[in-house]
Design a protein around this motif. Structure first.
Motif, PDB file in Angstrom:
ATOM      1  N   LEU A 184      35.919  31.027  39.573  1.00 33.73           N
ATOM      2  CA  LEU A 184      34.602  30.397  39.401  1.00 33.73           C
ATOM      3  C   LEU A 184      34.429  29.358  40.490  1.00 33.73           C
ATOM      4  CD1 LEU A 184      32.002  29.933  37.815  1.00 33.73           C
ATOM      5  CD2 LEU A 184      33.264  28.344  36.343  1.00 33.73           C
ATOM      6  N   SER A 185      33.417  29.540  41.315  1.00 30.13           N
ATOM      7  CA  SER A 185      33.175  28.615  42.415  1.00 30.13           C
ATOM      8  C   SER A 185      32.425  27.387  41.918  1.00 30.13           C
ATOM      9  CB  SER A 185      32.383  29.316  43.522  1.00 30.13           C
ATOM     10  OG  SER A 185      31.074  29.603  43.073  1.00 30.13           O
ATOM     11  N   LEU A 186      32.353  26.384  42.783  1.00 29.59           N
ATOM     12  CA  LEU A 186      31.648  25.158  42.423  1.00 29.59           C
ATOM     13  C   LEU A 186      30.148  25.376  42.283  1.00 29.59           C
ATOM     14  CD1 LEU A 186      33.521  22.639  44.739  1.00 29.59           C
ATOM     15  CD2 LEU A 186      33.852  22.989  42.299  1.00 29.59           C
ATOM     16  N   SER A 187      29.616  26.421  42.917  1.00 28.48           N
ATOM     17  CA  SER A 187      28.189  26.724  42.820  1.00 28.48           C
ATOM     18  C   SER A 187      27.843  27.555  41.598  1.00 28.48           C
ATOM     19  CB  SER A 187      27.730  27.458  44.086  1.00 28.48           C
ATOM     20  OG  SER A 187      28.443  28.683  44.246  1.00 28.48           O
ATOM     21  N   GLY A 188      28.824  27.891  40.772  1.00 27.78           N
ATOM     22  CA  GLY A 188      28.561  28.643  39.551  1.00 27.78           C
ATOM     23  C   GLY A 188      28.656  30.143  39.703  1.00 27.78           C
ATOM     24  N   LYS A 189      29.203  30.640  40.785  1.00 29.55           N
ATOM     25  CA  LYS A 189      29.359  32.086  40.975  1.00 29.55           C
ATOM     26  C   LYS A 189      30.715  32.535  40.434  1.00 29.55           C
ATOM     27  CE  LYS A 189      26.376  32.412  45.045  1.00 29.55           C
ATOM     28  NZ  LYS A 189      26.274  32.837  46.451  1.00 29.55           N
ATOM     29  N   LEU A 190      30.689  33.585  39.641  1.00 29.50           N
ATOM     30  CA  LEU A 190      31.907  34.128  39.050  1.00 29.50           C
ATOM     31  C   LEU A 190      32.302  35.372  39.834  1.00 29.50           C
ATOM     32  CD1 LEU A 190      33.982  33.863  36.737  1.00 29.50           C
ATOM     33  CD2 LEU A 190      32.535  35.417  35.407  1.00 29.50           C
ATOM     34  N   HIS A 191      33.460  35.290  40.496  1.00 26.00           N
ATOM     35  CA  HIS A 191      33.951  36.386  41.329  1.00 26.00           C
ATOM     36  C   HIS A 191      35.166  37.031  40.675  1.00 26.00           C
ATOM     37  CE1 HIS A 191      31.346  34.883  44.521  1.00 26.00           C
ATOM     38  NE2 HIS A 191      31.912  33.689  44.405  1.00 26.00           N
ATOM     39  N   VAL A 192      35.296  38.333  40.864  1.00 27.68           N
ATOM     40  CA  VAL A 192      36.481  39.068  40.431  1.00 27.68           C
ATOM     41  C   VAL A 192      36.938  39.944  41.583  1.00 27.68           C
ATOM     42  CG1 VAL A 192      35.958  39.075  37.966  1.00 27.68           C
ATOM     43  CG2 VAL A 192      35.016  40.858  39.407  1.00 27.68           C
ATOM     44  N   VAL A 193      38.246  40.095  41.706  1.00 29.00           N
ATOM     45  CA  VAL A 193      38.818  40.912  42.766  1.00 29.00           C
ATOM     46  C   VAL A 193      40.201  41.362  42.312  1.00 29.00           C
ATOM     47  CG1 VAL A 193      39.870  38.958  43.984  1.00 29.00           C
ATOM     48  CG2 VAL A 193      39.240  41.019  45.268  1.00 29.00           C
ATOM     49  N   ARG A 194      40.631  42.475  42.825  1.00 33.75           N
ATOM     50  CA  ARG A 194      41.995  42.929  42.542  1.00 33.75           C
ATOM     51  C   ARG A 194      42.718  43.204  43.849  1.00 33.75           C
ATOM     52  NH1 ARG A 194      43.167  48.606  41.609  1.00 33.75           N
ATOM     53  NH2 ARG A 194      41.585  49.927  42.532  1.00 33.75           N
ATOM     54  N   ASP A 195      43.999  43.475  43.776  1.00 34.86           N
ATOM     55  CA  ASP A 195      44.807  43.671  44.970  1.00 34.86           C
ATOM     56  C   ASP A 195      44.197  44.744  45.858  1.00 34.86           C
ATOM     57  OD1 ASP A 195      46.530  41.762  44.107  1.00 34.86           O
ATOM     58  OD2 ASP A 195      47.947  43.156  43.203  1.00 34.86           O
ATOM     59  N   GLU A 196      43.927  44.340  47.106  1.00 38.36           N
ATOM     60  CA  GLU A 196      43.387  45.253  48.107  1.00 38.36           C
ATOM     61  C   GLU A 196      42.089  45.894  47.643  1.00 38.36           C
ATOM     62  OE1 GLU A 196      46.394  48.035  49.010  1.00 38.36           O
ATOM     63  OE2 GLU A 196      47.791  46.554  49.818  1.00 38.36           O
TER      64      GLU A 196
ATOM     65  N   VAL B 110      39.783  34.215  29.557  1.00 39.34           N
ATOM     66  CA  VAL B 110      40.177  35.610  29.368  1.00 39.34           C
ATOM     67  C   VAL B 110      40.945  35.708  28.060  1.00 39.34           C
ATOM     68  CG1 VAL B 110      41.492  37.547  30.298  1.00 39.34           C
ATOM     69  CG2 VAL B 110      40.268  36.029  31.853  1.00 39.34           C
ATOM     70  N   ALA B 111      40.502  36.626  27.194  1.00 40.37           N
ATOM     71  CA  ALA B 111      41.159  36.797  25.899  1.00 40.37           C
ATOM     72  C   ALA B 111      40.782  38.151  25.322  1.00 40.37           C
ATOM     73  CB  ALA B 111      40.753  35.686  24.916  1.00 40.37           C
ATOM     74  N   SER B 112      41.738  38.778  24.631  1.00 38.31           N
ATOM     75  CA  SER B 112      41.521  40.031  23.897  1.00 38.31           C
ATOM     76  C   SER B 112      40.948  41.131  24.768  1.00 38.31           C
ATOM     77  CB  SER B 112      40.595  39.784  22.698  1.00 38.31           C
ATOM     78  OG  SER B 112      41.146  38.845  21.818  1.00 38.31           O
ATOM     79  N   GLY B 113      41.335  41.149  26.041  1.00 38.74           N
ATOM     80  CA  GLY B 113      40.844  42.196  26.923  1.00 38.74           C
ATOM     81  C   GLY B 113      39.434  41.967  27.428  1.00 38.74           C
ATOM     82  N   PHE B 114      38.904  40.755  27.271  1.00 36.09           N
ATOM     83  CA  PHE B 114      37.560  40.441  27.716  1.00 36.09           C
ATOM     84  C   PHE B 114      37.600  39.256  28.677  1.00 36.09           C
ATOM     85  CE2 PHE B 114      36.754  42.556  23.694  1.00 36.09           C
ATOM     86  CZ  PHE B 114      35.669  43.372  23.992  1.00 36.09           C
ATOM     87  N   LEU B 115      36.718  39.316  29.649  1.00 34.87           N
ATOM     88  CA  LEU B 115      36.400  38.146  30.460  1.00 34.87           C
ATOM     89  C   LEU B 115      35.177  37.508  29.821  1.00 34.87           C
ATOM     90  CD1 LEU B 115      36.506  36.259  32.879  1.00 34.87           C
ATOM     91  CD2 LEU B 115      35.242  37.975  34.194  1.00 34.87           C
ATOM     92  N   ILE B 116      35.360  36.342  29.234  1.00 34.28           N
ATOM     93  CA  ILE B 116      34.295  35.662  28.503  1.00 34.28           C
ATOM     94  C   ILE B 116      33.795  34.523  29.377  1.00 34.28           C
ATOM     95  CG2 ILE B 116      33.685  34.567  26.321  1.00 34.28           C
ATOM     96  CD1 ILE B 116      36.313  35.700  25.177  1.00 34.28           C
ATOM     97  N   TYR B 117      32.489  34.483  29.581  1.00 38.35           N
ATOM     98  CA  TYR B 117      31.940  33.391  30.384  1.00 38.35           C
ATOM     99  C   TYR B 117      30.584  32.978  29.827  1.00 38.35           C
ATOM    100  CZ  TYR B 117      29.305  37.134  32.782  1.00 38.35           C
ATOM    101  OH  TYR B 117      28.488  38.202  33.084  1.00 38.35           O
TER     102      TYR B 117
ATOM    103  N   PRO C 128      49.693  48.848  34.747  1.00 39.91           N
ATOM    104  CA  PRO C 128      49.044  47.527  34.748  1.00 39.91           C
ATOM    105  C   PRO C 128      48.539  47.171  36.143  1.00 39.91           C
ATOM    106  CG  PRO C 128      51.417  47.276  34.679  1.00 39.91           C
ATOM    107  CD  PRO C 128      51.156  48.748  34.603  1.00 39.91           C
ATOM    108  N   LEU C 129      47.397  46.508  36.190  1.00 45.83           N
ATOM    109  CA  LEU C 129      46.792  46.092  37.442  1.00 45.83           C
ATOM    110  C   LEU C 129      46.511  44.604  37.390  1.00 45.83           C
ATOM    111  CD1 LEU C 129      44.181  48.986  37.867  1.00 45.83           C
ATOM    112  CD2 LEU C 129      46.402  48.799  38.990  1.00 45.83           C
ATOM    113  N   SER C 130      46.661  43.957  38.553  1.00 46.17           N
ATOM    114  CA  SER C 130      46.376  42.529  38.648  1.00 46.17           C
ATOM    115  C   SER C 130      44.896  42.336  38.936  1.00 46.17           C
ATOM    116  CB  SER C 130      47.203  41.881  39.764  1.00 46.17           C
ATOM    117  OG  SER C 130      48.567  41.856  39.412  1.00 46.17           O
ATOM    118  N   LEU C 131      44.295  41.448  38.185  1.00 44.62           N
ATOM    119  CA  LEU C 131      42.888  41.116  38.361  1.00 44.62           C
ATOM    120  C   LEU C 131      42.778  39.615  38.529  1.00 44.62           C
ATOM    121  CD1 LEU C 131      39.980  42.324  38.354  1.00 44.62           C
ATOM    122  CD2 LEU C 131      39.870  41.685  35.942  1.00 44.62           C
ATOM    123  N   TYR C 132      42.043  39.191  39.539  1.00 44.13           N
ATOM    124  CA  TYR C 132      41.878  37.773  39.841  1.00 44.13           C
ATOM    125  C   TYR C 132      40.441  37.370  39.530  1.00 44.13           C
ATOM    126  CZ  TYR C 132      46.123  38.895  42.425  1.00 44.13           C
ATOM    127  OH  TYR C 132      47.367  39.342  42.769  1.00 44.13           O
ATOM    128  N   VAL C 133      40.297  36.318  38.770  1.00 40.15           N
ATOM    129  CA  VAL C 133      38.989  35.823  38.352  1.00 40.15           C
ATOM    130  C   VAL C 133      38.843  34.402  38.860  1.00 40.15           C
ATOM    131  CG1 VAL C 133      37.413  35.469  36.419  1.00 40.15           C
ATOM    132  CG2 VAL C 133      39.176  37.241  36.281  1.00 40.15           C
TER     133      VAL C 133
END
Length: 1370
Positions: free
Chosen positions: A682-694, A709-716, A675-680
């Motif tokens: 959403l900024s105030l300007s509407g930009k969707l960022h994703v990043v993981r550890d290091e 986030v649901a069912s293995g999908f990032l829904i936006y 398993p890996l940690s994923l960080y999602v």
């Protein structure tokens, strides 16, 4: 379904006690107004103090609008003069609450960088910020004093109301535009015109009867509220076109009571409309920036002048631009609606009053400033689906002496829509909010999709897994108890404070509610997931208490966010209680100190394992996570909070701060175990960022409005009204750590679907495969996106639960092929399991039909149908007979005969079942096809059964069937197969009918051209040659003489074979067969002359001469034929061989001269053609250089004096070449047929004079000319040697021919070199200078599109000089 969550709280203290005490002020300095400097992101505040002589001193402070260490700076001081005697406020007639506030308005004019200060005493002051001396200039004064002031949104106009009841409209340079009375008597320019429609007398008044229709408005009952401060109010509409004035009209004439009136003015100062008199209308006034509502407040009660209604009722009412009422809502009541009367003269009548109203810049939030006996409160209200929600309450901090907290101003930021600026007497508090959705994070199978919405002291709960309740309704309303310690100890009217934040647990629906004071309540909602009776939500309060911890004396702390981590059952507790890990984020309110996070584990016995950690900075946010305490810094850094480590651990970073962020666990597509940690985020300007550890942060989109986030999908969702579904395992690879400088992988294209305009995600419920969206107007919509459905279907198919997978596909209209396409081999082996779970006949039929009409290969479909059919036959043939029939007919191609064979097999044993099955298969397959199939099986009982159940007209088929029954078996089958157009099978039936049917069979063969089948049928019989003869005749008719001759030989038809050979010009085979057949010599000679004539017509002169010599023995004609074909050597050989020397002079010598004349004519034609085409090419190339626009057909952009340019009579221009203009040219060129395209190609290749393609055509023509010259060289080479051996005349012609050829060759060679030499461009100025202007760039592009014809047509090569002879000198 969104809530307002507190994000930033920036306190700034401006208290200057030392100056006040030194000056001997009778009252402390208090901040009265704040203005925002948007350009420099700063604030300017006005603080004032009044001495014993009522002289005011006003200080102007500048401070940063951001949370930094910069201290406020005093930039100017103004001391107000004594009050003018004519000023009505000097006599103390103004209310006490306003007499102590000197500043009426503080405004910054950004264009001139000037601060404008307007005082109650009537002074208009300006302060130039960029001036070296910070000193106020008095630009004007109103002797009667100023009671209200308001600037237009564009800072160009200023509205003033004066103490002598006047209204003044001024420019930003303080020039008076309009001055008029504050209480005009007319209605305004937009007075309605009554036409009798909708008159009050014609309306229905219910139980009140007709008396209500006759009764008018009693103005004597319309008065003001006791809490009205009697001060005018002015508010502008957001576009600056109109402004509204609310003022108390005095009791004069018929008006026995003073009442507050609302009037709307245009930006030119003209009265537009006047609102109808409203009883109990109060002073608060605010025009919504979007322009549709004007907000005020209204009191109800039994007292005279108030609106008739329940005692204590207090409404916020709305007006339209025309002055008509437009709805209202009641303010939240205290102490269960009971109001206490005033105990003394200084108390409010009902214990509180509404002081001011204000709208946020985007018109979404309405702030209500309430002044009570205990403290001041600012309420924040939002609306959705015509319901007003109380989202937040902000209590004023208590003063240093412990007295009630009071606000001195409430202002919204003009650009940052959710930033609210509040001031107290000594402090400026900037509070920034964000929109947040409190949705459940529980995972399947316990996911309920619960969402909590704040509405005052009620939390509206809806579990979307079982119910979709449209707001403002809900499945359950959780009322909060009034036991929260939010009131001061001396509070006379205890109330329940509005919570500031809430969060759900990650494992089950444990709801924690947080108040700003640090009070927390935890509920187990007990949401019923399955069907049944009883409440959907049965909340149970697990714990209530404070999580404040130890706070230093003389400090206060406010909490703003809570997160629930790992809520689960406590197995070792005797009472079966529950535990949850809580993380609460807060900060000190008095100063800009770093954030503090407090983490504790909640058990039935209370809080355990408590610890507190100071964070690196202030105004961060906790992330929604399952088991980790994660905090995001203001710059986007993400830290992990660990009890064992006193310093936060940096995990990764977003490129910017993300107001909404969460942490999820996922895996790689190629490694499902780690398993890996994923960080999602959403900024105030509407930009969707994703990043993981290091890892490396990636921006997925720049126009995102919401995500989940649901069912293995990032829904936006995006502002383009599209919902995107990004697989998490794919996103992980995008965020992989990569060396510096290396390119990141491109973003793939994910599955998406269109959504309604402005939709935002509320929550997703994986178990029900649903996504809940909220529209801008507030209503909800639940959709079932294909990715969520397919995720559940894949889970079921992988686990072998085909019944559930089938039900999901059927419910959501997904092609049932996915059950097979997921894993074809696995499905083939699990067909018995599939049939067992999906045992309904109709469901199996649906599945078979779906795979039959799907995209699977035909062989796979056949294999699956056979496997399911076999399993069904083994289980119960009678029950599944319809499914078995379906399995036969859905194949590609369908096996109708097998299905009908099954019916024949069951006909005797189960007649009733067969009858139903026949009806079903007729429904499934076209009845005519079944009728033909049954007829092709030669079973008339089955044919009759199909015809009867298909309700065919007996008159259509019975005569035909009777006719067939009268025939013998083979001929009967012939007639059936012929009727079904099975011609080859019908021919075999006709052969089986006997030899007497042979002639009919041959006619049948000729009719349907069944020659191959006939040859195969009659090959071993005596009639084979007859079939060959017929076949040969057919080939001869088709002019395939070669094949016909061969077939006639096989059929022993030599005469027909000779005719075919003669037609095919196969003279060797012809004379071979003629000699074998021993034809007479005269016929053989006649045949030779005919064949020679045909061969000569085809330029086969050698073959023609050979035929004449061998079979006609005519030497003269043979020599003539050879000379005609320029075969002089062969002609001279035959003359010598046959000893006919006279033929040399009679035939060969004249023939040579004729050949020479023909060559001379050809050379002359080629020379003339070459010269004309070379001259034309030179002309075109000069024109190309001198007039390129005319040559390429480019439009002249300098066209002038042109009145009309239609799209019908003119060619397409430079503009229409690159646009989709609705012209006849574009319509014609965009819809060409294949025929018109071929015609256009021929037209382009024709090289019509004056066209762009002419040069290319001329080059191709010269190339063909070179090829013609090479052929002429070969002809001349065979002639020259003979001319030199004949007479002197012939020798002279030979020399002349050689000279002509040499001259033409030289001229042609020079022309080719000249034509195929590319010109050298003169200079590179054009290449270095970029074209200016759109039209010039289009011209340049059009020229570049013209390919040089020399690149299209290759240079021709002249043949070597093999014809030239070295002639003797004469």
């Amino acid at each position: 379904m969104r809530n307002l969550s507190s994000w930033k709280v920036i306190p700034t203290c401006l208290q200057d006690q030392s100056t006040s005490e030194a000056a001997g002020r009778s009252s402390k300095r208090r901040i009265s107004h704040v203005v925002v400097d948007v350009d420099e992101d700063a604030l300017f505040a006005a603080s004032e103090a009044t001495d014993a002589n009522s002289r005011s001193e006003i200080d102007i402070w500048r401070l940063s609008a951001q949370d930094d260490e910069q201290l406020p700076t005093k930039i100017a001081v103004y001391s107000a003069s004594d009050a003018v005697s004519s000023n009505p406020w000097s006599a103390g007639s103004a209310p006490q609450s306003t007499a102590t506030q000197e500043v009426i308005s503080l405004k910054l004019l950004p264009d001139t960088r000037t601060i404008v200060l307007i005082t109650r005493s009537g002074d208009l002051l300006t302060l130039l910020l960029e001036h070296s001396e910070s000193q106020f200039d008095v630009v004007g004064s109103v002797e009667a004093g100023i009671t209200a002031a308001a600037w237009s949104p564009d800072d160009s106009l200023l509205v003033l109301t004066t103490g002598d009841e006047k209204l003044i409209l001024m420019t930003s340079t303080f020039d008076v535009l309009v001055e008029g009375p504050l209480h005009p008597t007319d209605f305004g320019e937009d007075a309605p015109i009554a036409l009798g429609w909708g008159d009050k007398k014609t309306q229905f008044h219910g139980s009140l009867g007709k008396s209500a229709a006759q009764a008018g408005l009693d103005l004597s009952t319309v008065g003001t509220s006791p809490d009205d401060d009697s001060m005018p109010r002015v508010s502008w509409r957001g576009d600056g076109a109109l402004f509204v004035v609310s003022a108390v009209s005095p009791a004069t004439g018929e008006n026995t009571r003073s009442r507050r009136m609302v009037r709307v003015y245009s930006h030119e100062g003209a009265l537009s409309s006047t609102a109808e008199p409203v009883a109990g209308l109060e002073h608060a006034l605010a025009w919504r920036p979007s322009g549709n509502l004007i907000a005020s407040t209204q009191r109800f009660g039994v007292e005279d002048g108030l609106a008739k209604g329940k005692e204590g009722r207090h409404d916020l009412v709305f007006f339209e631009q025309n002055g008509l009422r437009h709805g209202e809502f009641a303010l939240r009541e205290r102490n269960e609606g009971k109001r206490k009367p005033a105990e003394n003269a200084t108390s409010r009548t009902w214990g509180y009053r509404v002081k001011e109203l204000a709208w946020s810049a985007d018109s979404n939030v309405l702030s209500i400033w309430i002044e009570s006996d205990d403290e001041d409160i600012v309420q924040l209200w939002t609306t959705g689906n015509y319901h007003w929600y109380l989202k937040q309450e902000i209590a004023a901090p208590r003063d240093s002496s412990g007295g009630p907290g009071r606000f001195t101003s409430v202002t919204w930021h003009p650009e940052d829509a959710l930033r609210l600026i509040l001031t107290t007497s000594s402090q400026i508090i900037q509070r920034t909010y964000i929109w947040d959705t409190y949705a459940s994070r529980s995972q399947p199978l316990n996911d309920t999709g619960s969402v909590a919405v704040f509405d005052g002291t009620n939390i509206l709960l809806t579990p979307f897994r079982t119910q979709n309740v449209p707001p403002p309704m809900c499945a359950f309303s959780l009322g909060l108890s009034p036991s929260t310690p939010s009131e001061p100890p001396a509070s006379k009217n205890p109330r329940t404070a509005v919570p500031i934040h809430a969060a759900f647990g990650a494992e089950q629906d444990v709801l924690s509610v947080l108040w700003e004071s640090g009070h927390v309540e935890v509920y187990d909602l007990h949401i019923r997931i399955g069907p049944g009776r009883g409440k959907v939500v049965s909340p149970e309060k697990l714990w209530a208490g404070d999580v404040k911890g130890v706070i230093e004396p003389n400090t206060s702390r406010s909490y703003r966010q809570i997160v629930v981590l790992g809520a689960s059952n406590v197995g070792n507790t005797e009472d079966g209680g529950k535990s949850a890990r809580l993380a609460v984020l807060g900060a000190d309110t008095a100063a800009s100190t770093p954030d503090v996070v407090r983490v504790a584990t909640l058990t039935p016995d209370g809080l355990v394992d408590e610890f507190e950690l100071e964070l690196p900075s202030r105004n961060g946010r906790l992330l929604s996570a399952d088991d980790l305490v994660l905090w995001q810094a203001p710059l986007g850094d993400i830290f992990e909070i660990d009890q064992q480590n006193p310093i936060p651990i940096l995990r990764c970073s977003f490129p910017e701060f993300c107001a909404t962020a969460s942490q999820v666990y996922t895996t790689r597509a190629d490694d499902q175990a780690v398993p890996l940690s994923l960080y999602v985020g959403l900024s105030l300007s509407g930009k969707l960022h994703v990043v993981r550890d290091e890892g490396t942060a990636r921006t997925l989109a720049n126009n995102v409005t919401s995500f989940t986030v649901a069912s293995g999908f990032l829904i936006y969702t995006t502002s383009a009204h599209v919902a995107q579904f990004a697989p998490l395992d794919t996103i992980v690879d995008l965020c992989s750590s990569s060396p510096a400088g290396s390119e990141l992988p491109e973003l793939p294209t994910w599955e998406s679907r269109r959504v309604e305009r402005g939709s935002r995600i509320v929550t997703a419920v994986p178990s029900t495969m649903s996504l809940v969206l909220q529209m801008p107007r507030g209503n909800l919509e639940t959709i079932n996106p294909r990715p969520l459905v397919m995720a559940v279907v894949r889970q079921h198919t992988n686990s072998g639960e085909y019944g559930k997978a089938f039900a999901a596909c059927r419910k959501h209209r997904v092609e049932l092929n996915v059950l097979v396409e997921q894993d074809q081999e696995s499905f083939k082996t699990k067909i018995p399991q599939f049939v067992e779970q999906v045992d309904d006949v109709d469901y199996i039929n649906l599945f078979l039909t779906s795979i039959g009409q799907g995209s699977l290969p035909a062989e796979i479909v056949a294999e699956l149908c056979d496997g399911i059919r076999t399993e069904l036959e083994m289980r119960d043939l009678e029950r599944y007979v319809n499914s078995i029939l379906t399995a036969h007919v859905v194949k590609r191609p369908p096996d109708h005969e097998a299905a009908l064979t099954l019916l024949l097999r069951l006909k005797e044993s189960e007649p009733q079942l067969v009858e139903e099955a026949v009806k079903y298969i007729i429904f499934l397959v076209d009845a005519d096809k079944l009728f033909d199939t049954a007829l092709g099986m030669y079973d008339f009982s089955l044919v009759l059964m199909i015809a009867q159940h298909a309700q065919k007209d007996p008159r259509e088929y019975l005569p035909f069937l009777r006719e067939l029954r009268a025939l013998d078996a083979h001929y009967q089958r012939f007639r059936i197969d012929d009727h079904l157009k099975r011609y080859e099978k019908a021919l075999r039936d006709l052969n089986d009918a006997g030899a007497e049917r042979f002639d009919e069979a041959m006619a049948y063969v000729e009719k349907h051209q069944l020659y191959d089948a006939a040859l195969a049928i009659w090959r071993p019989t005596d009639q084979y040659k007859s079939v060959l003869n017929i076949y040969g005749d057919w080939l001869f008719e088709r002019r395939d003489f070669h094949s016909a001759a061969f077939v006639f030989r096989q059929a022993s038809k030599p005469m027909k074979a000779m005719i075919a050979h003669e037609k095919a010009l196969e003279w060797q085979e012809l004379f071979e067969l003629a000699i074998q057949e021993q034809l007479p010599p005269d016929e053989l000679s006649s045949m030779a002359y005919r064949v020679a004539e045909d061969l000569a017509a085809k330029k086969r002169y050698s073959d023609a001469a050979r035929s004449l010599l061998d079979y006609a023995e005519d030497v003269r004609e043979a020599v003539k034929t050879l000379v005609e074909g320029s075969h002089f050597s062969e002609a001279r050989r035959i003359i010598a061989l046959r000893s006919y020397p006279e033929l040399l002079v009679e035939i060969v010598h004249p023939g040579a001269l004729e050949c020479r004349a023909q060559l001379a004519q050809d050379i002359h034609e080629m020379r003339e053609q070459l010269r004309k085409q070379v001259a034309r090419l030179r002309e075109l190339r000069v024109r190309k250089v001198e007039e390129p626009d005319a040559f390429y057909g480019v439009e002249d952009v300098a066209l002038h004096d042109v009145d009309v340019m239609t799209d019908v009579s003119m060619a397409p221009t430079t503009f229409t070449r690159y646009t989709q203009a609705p012209s006849s040219v574009s319509r014609t060129t965009s819809k060409r047929s294949s025929r018109s395209k071929r015609k256009l190609e021929r037209k382009v290749g024709s090289g019509r004079k004056g066209t762009v393609d002419e040069e290319e055509y001329l080059l191709k023509s010269v190339t063909k000319l070179v090829g013609r010259f090479n052929t002429t060289q070969a002809d001349a080479a065979s002639l020259l040697s003979h001319l030199l051996q004949f007479t002197e005349e012939h020798q002279n012609e030979a020399r002349s021919l050689q000279a002509d050829l040499q001259s033409l060759e030289n001229e042609l060679r020079d022309a080719v070199e000249e034509i195929w030499t590319k010109p050298t461009p003169e200079g590179d100025e054009a290449a270095d200078t970029a074209p200016e202007g759109w039209a010039a760039r289009m011209q340049e592009h059009d020229k570049q599109r013209q390919v040089n014809p020399l690149d299209k047509v290759s240079k021709p090569e002249l043949a070597k000089q093999e014809w030239k002879l070295r002639l003797p000198v004469s």
